[in-house]
Structure formats: C-alpha cells, structure tokens
Scaffold this active site. Sequence first.
Site, mmCIF file in Angstrom:
data_model
loop_
_atom_site.group_PDB
_atom_site.id
_atom_site.type_symbol
_atom_site.label_atom_id
_atom_site.label_comp_id
_atom_site.label_asym_id
_atom_site.label_seq_id
_atom_site.Cartn_x
_atom_site.Cartn_y
_atom_site.Cartn_z
ATOM 1 N NE ARG A 196 -3.590 -2.293 2.578
ATOM 2 C CZ ARG A 196 -4.526 -2.808 1.776
ATOM 3 N NH1 ARG A 196 -4.831 -2.187 0.656
ATOM 4 N NH2 ARG A 196 -5.137 -3.928 2.084
ATOM 5 C CB ILE B 201 -10.892 -10.355 -1.014
ATOM 6 C CG1 ILE B 201 -10.536 -9.418 0.142
ATOM 7 C CG2 ILE B 201 -9.701 -11.206 -1.433
ATOM 8 C CD1 ILE B 201 -10.339 -10.145 1.465
ATOM 9 C CG ASP B 202 -12.220 -5.338 0.392
ATOM 10 O OD1 ASP B 202 -12.087 -6.365 1.081
ATOM 11 O OD2 ASP B 202 -11.495 -4.337 0.514
ATOM 12 C CG MET C 206 -10.735 -9.043 6.063
ATOM 13 S SD MET C 206 -9.205 -9.296 5.120
ATOM 14 C CE MET C 206 -8.006 -8.914 6.386
ATOM 15 N NE ARG D 234 -35.998 -21.310 13.212
ATOM 16 C CZ ARG D 234 -35.317 -20.194 13.040
ATOM 17 N NH1 ARG D 234 -35.635 -19.116 13.716
ATOM 18 N NH2 ARG D 234 -34.298 -20.149 12.190
ATOM 19 C CB VAL E 15 -7.211 -17.170 7.128
ATOM 20 C CG1 VAL E 15 -6.222 -17.432 8.230
ATOM 21 C CG2 VAL E 15 -8.582 -16.889 7.699
HETATM 22 O O1 F6P Z 1 -8.815 -4.624 0.732
HETATM 23 C C1 F6P Z 1 -8.580 -5.928 1.119
HETATM 24 C C2 F6P Z 1 -8.520 -6.030 2.620
HETATM 25 O O2 F6P Z 1 -8.254 -7.371 2.950
HETATM 26 C C3 F6P Z 1 -9.742 -5.516 3.360
HETATM 27 O O3 F6P Z 1 -10.801 -6.429 3.364
HETATM 28 C C4 F6P Z 1 -9.175 -5.241 4.712
HETATM 29 O O4 F6P Z 1 -9.933 -4.284 5.405
HETATM 30 C C5 F6P Z 1 -7.804 -4.739 4.396
HETATM 31 O O5 F6P Z 1 -7.469 -5.231 3.111
HETATM 32 C C6 F6P Z 1 -6.739 -5.156 5.355
HETATM 33 O O6 F6P Z 1 -5.598 -4.461 5.001
HETATM 34 P P1 F6P Z 1 -4.136 -4.880 5.432
HETATM 35 O O7 F6P Z 1 -3.804 -6.159 4.729
HETATM 36 O O8 F6P Z 1 -3.300 -3.748 4.988
HETATM 37 O O9 F6P Z 1 -4.167 -5.097 6.911
#
Ligand code: F6P
Length: 348
Positions: free
Chosen positions: A97, A151-152, A194, A236, A279
């Site tokens: 990032r 993945i989001d 996530m 139930r 994971v």
């Molecule tokens: O954007 C993908 C993701 O896995 C999100 O779901 C999560 O909030 C974030 O990245 C976690 O970021 P990092 O891997 O920088 O902790």
Amino acid sequence: MFPHANTDRLNQDHTHAMVVLMAANMKRLAVLTSGGDAPGMNAAIRAVVHAGMARGFAIHGIDHGFTGLINGNFRALDVSDVDGIIQHAGTVLGTTRCEALRTESGCAAAIRTLKENEISTLIVVGGNGSQTGAWELARRGVSVIGIASTIDNDLFGTDISIGATTAIDVVLEAIGRLRATAGSMRRAFLLEVMGRHCGYIALMAGIVGGAEAIVAPEINWEPARIMQTLFAAHTRGKSHAIVVVAEGASHNAQALMNYFHDHADALQFELRATTLGHVQRGAAPGVFDRMLGIRLGVAAIEAAAEQHHGVLMGWRDGKPASTPLADVANHARPADGSLIDLAKVFAM
Ligand code: F6P
C-alpha cells in the site's frame, strides 16, 4: 550435405541482428500488483505475460507495487517466470500500500522510472486505492490499464473482482467449522469478515452459508434486531446460531459483543466471537478467480494493443468490460439490492 561455413556464419549474424532490432522495436509493457493481495492475481500476471508476448510486447514485472515503481524495481518477464504460478494465492510480484503515490513527488518519480525503462503501457492489478493511483498516473499522461482485483468486491465498473469468490469460500469453510462446535455446545457465534467499507463478503457468505443474521454496512440493523433473531432461533429449538458481521458495519463484532454482554439474559445463547482476518486472502484461487484472472489479463493486453488506455478492465454481464479510470476513482460500487433483500428473507 553440410552448409557452407561462411554462409552459416552470415545467417547467424543476420538472425542475431534481427533479434536485436526486433527487441529494440518491441513496445515495452509493465505490470504490477498493488494493495491487498487477492487469490487470482497470479493468474492475471501469467495471462498478461503470455498474451502480451503473443501480441509482440516485451513484458516487464515491477516488484512491490507502486513502491517498486517509484524505486525502479523493473525486471523482464517471460513465460518461464510465470510457469506454475496459477494455482498460488498471493502475488509473485509482491504488493504494497503505497502512500508516496498520493504525493506529487511520488507521481513524478513513478513517471520518471516508466520513462527510464521505456514503458509504453502500465498494467495495474488491484482494488480501489490502487485504481485511484492508476488514475493519478493516467491523468498525468501515463498510458495505464487497470485490472479489477480485490477480495472486497467494492470496485466501481465491475460486477465481480479477482479474489472475492475465493475469499467467500474461505468464510464458508469457517462457518461450517464454527457451526460444528456451536451446535455441540449450544452456542451462538459472531464471525467477523473482511470487506473494508463494503459488506459484499458478509452478505454473500451469510446468505449461502445459512447464517441466522448478517450485519453489514448495507443493512443497518441495530443490535436489538440481531438479538431478536437469535432469540427466535433459540426459541424454535436451534442448537446453534451464526451471525456474519462485516468489519465495516456500524456495529462490528466487538461492539456487538459489548452490547450482548449487557443483555445476556435476553440472548439465551452463550456467545463467542471469531475474527477471520487475513486467512480470507490466502487461499488458493478457485476456478472462478483463475478464469477471471486469465480473462481480464488477456482483455487488458487486447486493450493495450488497441491503445485503449485510461480504463479499468472489469467483468460485466459475463464478459470483460472497460470503465474509464476517472469514473472508477470517484465512485464506489453500488450496493447490490438483491443481496440485501435475500439477507432479510432468511433472517427470521
Ligand atoms: O482490501 C482488502 C482487505 O483485505 C480488506 O478487506 C481489509 O480491510 C484490508 O485489506 C486489510 O488491510 P491490510 O492487509 O493492509 O491489513
């Protein structure tokens, strides 16, 4: 009959000269992966290399995402570099990032290394932040093509992104395991998944995993509403209950735990919380993500060959489709109303 030695030598020299000339004339295309890794990124890299070379591009990989771009971490790739990677999670190019690309000097450094390495087109495999970075370069004149991967599944311009379905499969497996222990001990579980600000993973996994309730940014249910659902399940006769909670929901798993702790009598179930975490990113890509990586990788090369730049290559209506990066950078993927409706149907 043996060829004449001098003619042979002449032919060799000629072939060598042709190869050198062709290499000099070949357009150079670079590929990087950026942001959170996603299962299927390797399939996309492999497709870019194969399809790109078949189209006559010289392919270069950039290690460690935009950080590597700024630092000039380029290396030539050919098919032998991508042999055997299709089944692996993560990305063989590495990813980061990169805060520096948000600055003017970072963008300038990135553009400088692209020029130094004579790159005509840059392919960026990644999610929201990465495609915003791609747009920052595109609007400064760089020929960029994005490939939708997160993945989001929160990217504007694509129905689905590389990695999302494999991550959901990981959540499904976790739901099955939690249900086994929950049923044995008559417990309820909160399972936090996530998705950043998007509830796609929670909604999909909750619906197809048969969760009692789903908590996501798209469904703003108050904890009291979730408690009613769990109470009804207990009444139930259910021996277990699963609530899938998106990390981006206004009440995440910790907030819900706190609330339920204060209302333990009304809940009936004993409660535990599990946060699934990274994971979800590390599983081998399933069939859909491999094919999506392949299709989008090949489509990105076709776009590069046609000089169709400044776009994100995504998946719409069952085929690759491009969207201007300018739109992708400024929009979030709209919430899927049909998923929200389904989630409500099954939360009794
Ligand atoms: O954007 C993908 C993701 O896995 C999100 O779901 C999560 O909030 C974030 O990245 C976690 O970021 P990092 O891997 O920088 O902790």
